[in-house]
Design a protein around this motif. Sequence first.
Motif, mmCIF file in Angstrom:
data_model
loop_
_atom_site.group_PDB
_atom_site.id
_atom_site.type_symbol
_atom_site.label_atom_id
_atom_site.label_comp_id
_atom_site.label_asym_id
_atom_site.label_seq_id
_atom_site.Cartn_x
_atom_site.Cartn_y
_atom_site.Cartn_z
ATOM 1 N N PRO A 6 0.945 -1.304 -0.233
ATOM 2 C CA PRO A 6 0.016 0.732 -0.216
ATOM 3 C C PRO A 6 0.784 1.889 -0.225
ATOM 4 C CG PRO A 6 -0.839 -1.488 1.744
ATOM 5 C CD PRO A 6 0.682 -2.086 1.221
ATOM 6 N N GLY A 7 2.083 1.485 0.930
ATOM 7 C CA GLY A 7 3.037 1.914 0.479
ATOM 8 C C GLY A 7 3.688 2.536 -0.895
ATOM 9 N N ALA A 9 1.368 1.313 -3.810
ATOM 10 C CA ALA A 9 0.943 1.970 -4.582
ATOM 11 C C ALA A 9 0.143 3.203 -5.222
ATOM 12 C CB ALA A 9 -0.602 1.057 -3.916
ATOM 13 N N THR A 10 -0.657 3.771 -5.684
ATOM 14 C CA THR A 10 -0.630 4.842 -6.816
ATOM 15 C C THR A 10 -2.334 5.111 -6.088
ATOM 16 O OG1 THR A 10 -2.270 3.194 -8.885
ATOM 17 C CG2 THR A 10 0.011 3.977 -8.525
ATOM 18 N N LEU A 11 -2.114 6.613 -6.005
ATOM 19 C CA LEU A 11 -3.581 7.171 -6.069
ATOM 20 C C LEU A 11 -4.754 6.225 -5.631
ATOM 21 C CD1 LEU A 11 -4.448 9.467 -3.211
ATOM 22 C CD2 LEU A 11 -4.714 10.716 -5.739
ATOM 23 N N ASP A 13 -4.963 3.619 -6.553
ATOM 24 C CA ASP A 13 -5.577 2.067 -5.712
ATOM 25 C C ASP A 13 -6.200 2.617 -4.520
ATOM 26 O OD1 ASP A 13 -3.655 0.467 -7.848
ATOM 27 O OD2 ASP A 13 -2.062 0.653 -7.038
ATOM 28 N N LEU A 14 -5.584 3.463 -4.029
ATOM 29 C CA LEU A 14 -6.379 3.764 -2.708
ATOM 30 C C LEU A 14 -7.224 4.493 -2.614
ATOM 31 C CD1 LEU A 14 -2.768 5.508 -0.871
ATOM 32 C CD2 LEU A 14 -4.686 3.946 0.189
ATOM 33 N N ARG B 71 -3.800 8.575 3.017
ATOM 34 C CA ARG B 71 -2.807 7.891 3.288
ATOM 35 C C ARG B 71 -2.467 7.724 4.431
ATOM 36 N NH1 ARG B 71 -0.205 6.085 -0.755
ATOM 37 N NH2 ARG B 71 0.062 6.871 -3.232
ATOM 38 N N TRP B 256 -4.634 -4.961 2.148
ATOM 39 C CA TRP B 256 -4.950 -3.939 2.447
ATOM 40 C C TRP B 256 -5.762 -3.683 3.758
ATOM 41 C CZ3 TRP B 256 -4.208 0.792 -0.120
ATOM 42 C CH2 TRP B 256 -3.638 0.256 -1.622
#
Lengths: 78, 263
Positions: A6-7, A9-11, A13-14, B71, B256
């Motif tokens: 996740p760190g 990953a693209t925005l 993805d988030l 984030r 995730w």
Amino acid sequence: MDTISPGRATLSDLLDRVLDKGLVLHLDLLICLAGVPLLGVSLRAALAGMETMLDYGLMADWDAVQRELARVKRKEAP
Amino acid sequence: MMPETLSPEAQDALYVYGIVEPGDLPPPLCHGLDGKEVYVLAEETLGAIVHNCDLKPYTSDDPDTVEKWVRAHNGVLERFMEDFVVLPCAFNTIIRDQAKGDPGEVARQWLIAEGEALRTRLQRLAGKAEYGVQVLWEPSTVVQALAGADEELQELKARVEASSPGMAYMLKEKLQRVTRSKLEVAAAEFCTRLMTEVRIACDDFRIESNKRSDGGWVMVANWACLVRPEQLELLGRVLEKPMVEPGVKVRLTGPWPAYSFAT
């Protein structure tokens, strides 16, 4: 197969996960203004300026909420 | 019953990251959106991961700010995932109390009322994590491979080359139409085959909508998989296989918090 953490990953993805998924609380608990759930509005506003997100298809249902909020604001304005 | 963690100075509302069963483990010390102090508001065996916030949603015109928030939201959940099973909430989930101004009390009442359902969901997620699988095609490359193996396309191409300019124009249009249609069928068949194998390699599975991609790639499948640690190797092997084909790319993201399996 390499996994993308996740760190890294693209925005996109988030946003794919964080915005329109997750546990949904009972609506009474969410911030509401004249019956309009601000959750949806806030997401749209939070992403203002991010044109790609419009293509992303995440905000399809929010236009109506946005219009309703504008209508309520107009009504409440002195 | 775990005693409620003392909350930082009370504010109007609570931003909720997710739900955990705290047990006897101390919650991790971490900071959330805008460096806010995150704590667990516990009731019975459940706890809401929260920070105190103003009675307004997080909004900004600045994409960098939004990215930092999103984030941070995910980061808090990841930190809790190290020690706890986490039921994640969506970004900007905010609780307030319309009557008494005590959002903590509303959260506690909600944890009591929904306790059984929340515990069932948490049990379902125990020991598992969400992984994102995206299959991308580079149409120009895939079309070449497709045209080389398809008689109808080869015949159409030959007719285009042998025709007069006017006829060739019309046939070219037809060639493009047929190619597009065959590409769609090929993508559907390809994804269905892969999906069958992927489903076997995970505990639960969701089909998500395809998103726009960059650099000439087209997303043809977007899946969320709930995976046990011992299944991850098999999933990786399944996803490696299609990568040998020209113009095919598979992305595996995670682990995730289980956003796609929280409801």
